[in-house]
Design a protein around this motif. Structure first.
Motif, PDB file in Angstrom:
ATOM      1  N   LEU A 171       7.414  17.169 -34.630  1.00 56.36           N
ATOM      2  CA  LEU A 171       8.265  16.108 -34.114  1.00 56.36           C
ATOM      3  C   LEU A 171       8.774  16.481 -32.727  1.00 56.36           C
ATOM      4  CD1 LEU A 171       8.402  15.819 -37.328  1.00 56.36           C
ATOM      5  CD2 LEU A 171      10.508  14.567 -36.935  1.00 56.36           C
ATOM      6  N   ASP A 172       8.994  15.468 -31.922  1.00 58.37           N
ATOM      7  CA  ASP A 172       9.589  15.674 -30.610  1.00 58.37           C
ATOM      8  C   ASP A 172      11.040  16.092 -30.789  1.00 58.37           C
ATOM      9  OD1 ASP A 172      11.078  15.009 -28.123  1.00 58.37           O
ATOM     10  OD2 ASP A 172       9.155  14.242 -27.447  1.00 58.37           O
ATOM     11  N   GLY A 173      11.407  17.252 -30.239  1.00 60.57           N
ATOM     12  CA  GLY A 173      12.747  17.784 -30.449  1.00 60.57           C
ATOM     13  C   GLY A 173      13.840  17.004 -29.750  1.00 60.57           C
ATOM     14  N   ARG A 174      13.478  16.088 -28.847  1.00 62.03           N
ATOM     15  CA  ARG A 174      14.486  15.297 -28.138  1.00 62.03           C
ATOM     16  C   ARG A 174      14.736  13.949 -28.791  1.00 62.03           C
ATOM     17  NH1 ARG A 174      10.852  16.390 -22.956  1.00 62.03           N
ATOM     18  NH2 ARG A 174       9.429  15.860 -24.648  1.00 62.03           N
ATOM     19  N   THR A 175      13.719  13.414 -29.482  1.00 58.84           N
ATOM     20  CA  THR A 175      13.844  12.057 -30.023  1.00 58.84           C
ATOM     21  C   THR A 175      13.590  11.964 -31.518  1.00 58.84           C
ATOM     22  OG1 THR A 175      11.495  11.547 -29.626  1.00 58.84           O
ATOM     23  CG2 THR A 175      13.048  11.144 -27.811  1.00 58.84           C
TER      24      THR A 175
END
Length: 447
Positions: free
Chosen positions: A298-302
């Motif tokens: 998963l994208d750690g920002r979103t």
């Protein structure tokens, strides 16, 4: 080798360290290594241990594991047993090492499984003698975490506990809403642990001051509970100011470490996680392995899903770890004994091997012969520890997840199936029309 901090004390030779579950008190699950890419080859395998082996922890050339009724020191270079110390028979909970300058180095471990013998204990890594034993009740399966001379553990009796690693004296206790099977994560003066209430299915993330509150019993700084049932959650991992926990409602959440506010929630397929797993945080990505063996990036920002890989066996005893490099590789262990390396960019399997039957436990990274080595445990009845090192002459795999939809073949197969279905329907329609015409025709008169 900057990611492998040296252990500066006499009992343990200088070298790389993986002293607690997932590599450090915050459970990062990552190691910076340009020299641990797949494929790998077996280097050694220990002799079988009765009841299997827990996930290893490492300080320099020493790896420490628990077996069914002992705590064992293993030479990372050769796999030879250096020493064995008895423990009360209990589950395969990973130990933790405190290699501080103040001591000769100690390994903490859980033992026993009943209220009469369940305890946390410590063994001296120089003399191999037991230093202390403190009755604590059955402890969580995630194992203890050590930071700054203090050991933090979860209790299945419903508490987060802190002990002095040198003396075994209990420092404080925080009551929880349910059992704490997860391994506490420690970062920036805070302890994070997940409790689960078996009666109502609730899961709660607790944030606690690592130095306690000046009293034997403390209150949390904050708590967070997902709405509805979320039983079956992972251990937490911390990176910077964010705590990552996969809850049993099929969601990985990024939570502000100071306030408990949810920053984002990313959906995954499996609605169940093991307390013996934790997210691995590598740069701007988070990796998590559910109990149904779905591995997700998963994208750690979103929280947006980048890719996933669906394995066939379950995964209830291990956690993903990431070897950062070019390329970066995610290594996982599965319940059928498979160890696999997945390309972090594509999500494809690039290497796999087998420990034999039985679940693979938590992985660790050490060094053998000056090279990084992947250590994997087997929890089979006669399982041991195996070490793998890079094999430049080996064969790389390139296996996509069965969950990936290939659009052109899918459209072609859909078209073929559609034509076939229409052919069947047309034949059936003609058959019904012929039957109707036959039934409607006048019967011939018989003289």
């Amino acid at each position: 080798m900057e990611a492998f901090p040296a252990v500066g004390q006499a009992a343990i030779e200088d070298g790389p360290s993986w002293t607690v579950f997932q590599g450090g008190p915050a459970h990062p699950g990552t190691v910076v290594s340009e020299t641990l890419p797949p494929p790998l080859r077996p280097l050694w395998r220990t002799a079988p241990a009765p009841g299997g082996s827990s996930g290893p922890v490492i300080a320099g050339s020493l790896a420490v594991v628990t077996s069914r009724d002992a705590i064992v020191g293993v030479d990372v270079e050769t796999g030879a047993t250096k020493w064995t110390s008895p423990r009360a028979r209990g589950p395969l909970i990973p130990p933790a090492i405190d290699p501080t300058l103040k001591t000769s180095g100690v390994a903490l471990f859980a033992e026993g499984s009943r209220s009469t013998d369940a305890a946390i204990a410590a063994v001296d890594l120089r003399t191999h003698r037991r230093l202390w034993t403190t009755r604590a009740g059955p402890l969580g399966l995630g194992g203890p975490t050590i930071e700054g001379g203090t050991a933090f553990v979860g209790s299945t009796a419903g508490a987060i506990l802190a002990f002095d690693a040198l003396s075994g004296r209990r420092l404080w206790r925080v009551p929880t809403d349910g059992q704490v099977n997860s391994a506490p994560a420690v970062s920036d003066g805070r302890v994070f642990a997940v409790s689960e209430n078996r009666r109502n299915g609730n899961a709660t993330l607790y944030a606690v001051r690592a130095d306690g509150c000046g009293s034997p019993t403390c209150k949390p700084l904050w708590t967070f509970s997902p709405p509805g049932q979320a039983f079956g959650s992972s251990s937490p991992a911390v990176a910077g100011s964010t705590v990552y926990v996969a809850f049993g409602d099929a969601a990985l959440r990024a939570i502000d470490a100071s306030t408990g506010r949810v920053r984002w929630s990313g959906r995954v397929r499996g609605p169940l996680f093991s307390p013996r797993t934790a997210p691995a945080v590598a740069g701007a990505s988070v990796y998590v392995l559910d109990a149904f063996s779905g591995l997700f990036r998963l994208d750690g920002r979103t929280g947006r899903r980048v890719w996933d890989y669906q394995f066939a066996p379950s995964a209830t005893s291990s956690a993903p770890i990431v070897a950062l490099g070019r390329p970066s590789t995610v290594y996982v262990g599965l319940d059928d004994g498979t160890i696999a390396g997945i390309d972090a960019g594509s999500g494809h399997i690039r290497w796999k091997s087998s420990l034999g039957s039985g679940p693979a436990g938590p992985l660790a990274v050490g060094a053998a012969g000056g090279r990084p080595a992947l250590l994997a445990s087997s929890e089979a009845a006669r399982g041991g520890i195996s070490a793998f090192v890079p094999d430049p002459s080996g064969r790389l795999l390139d296996i996509e997840s069965p969950t990936i939809l290939k659009y052109v073949p899918a459209l072609r197969n859909f078209a073929i199936a559609f034509v076939a279905l229409m052919g069947v329907l047309l034949a059936l329609f003609r058959f019904l029309l012929s039957r109707r015409a036959s039934d409607a025709a006048p019967a011939e008169e018989v003289e």
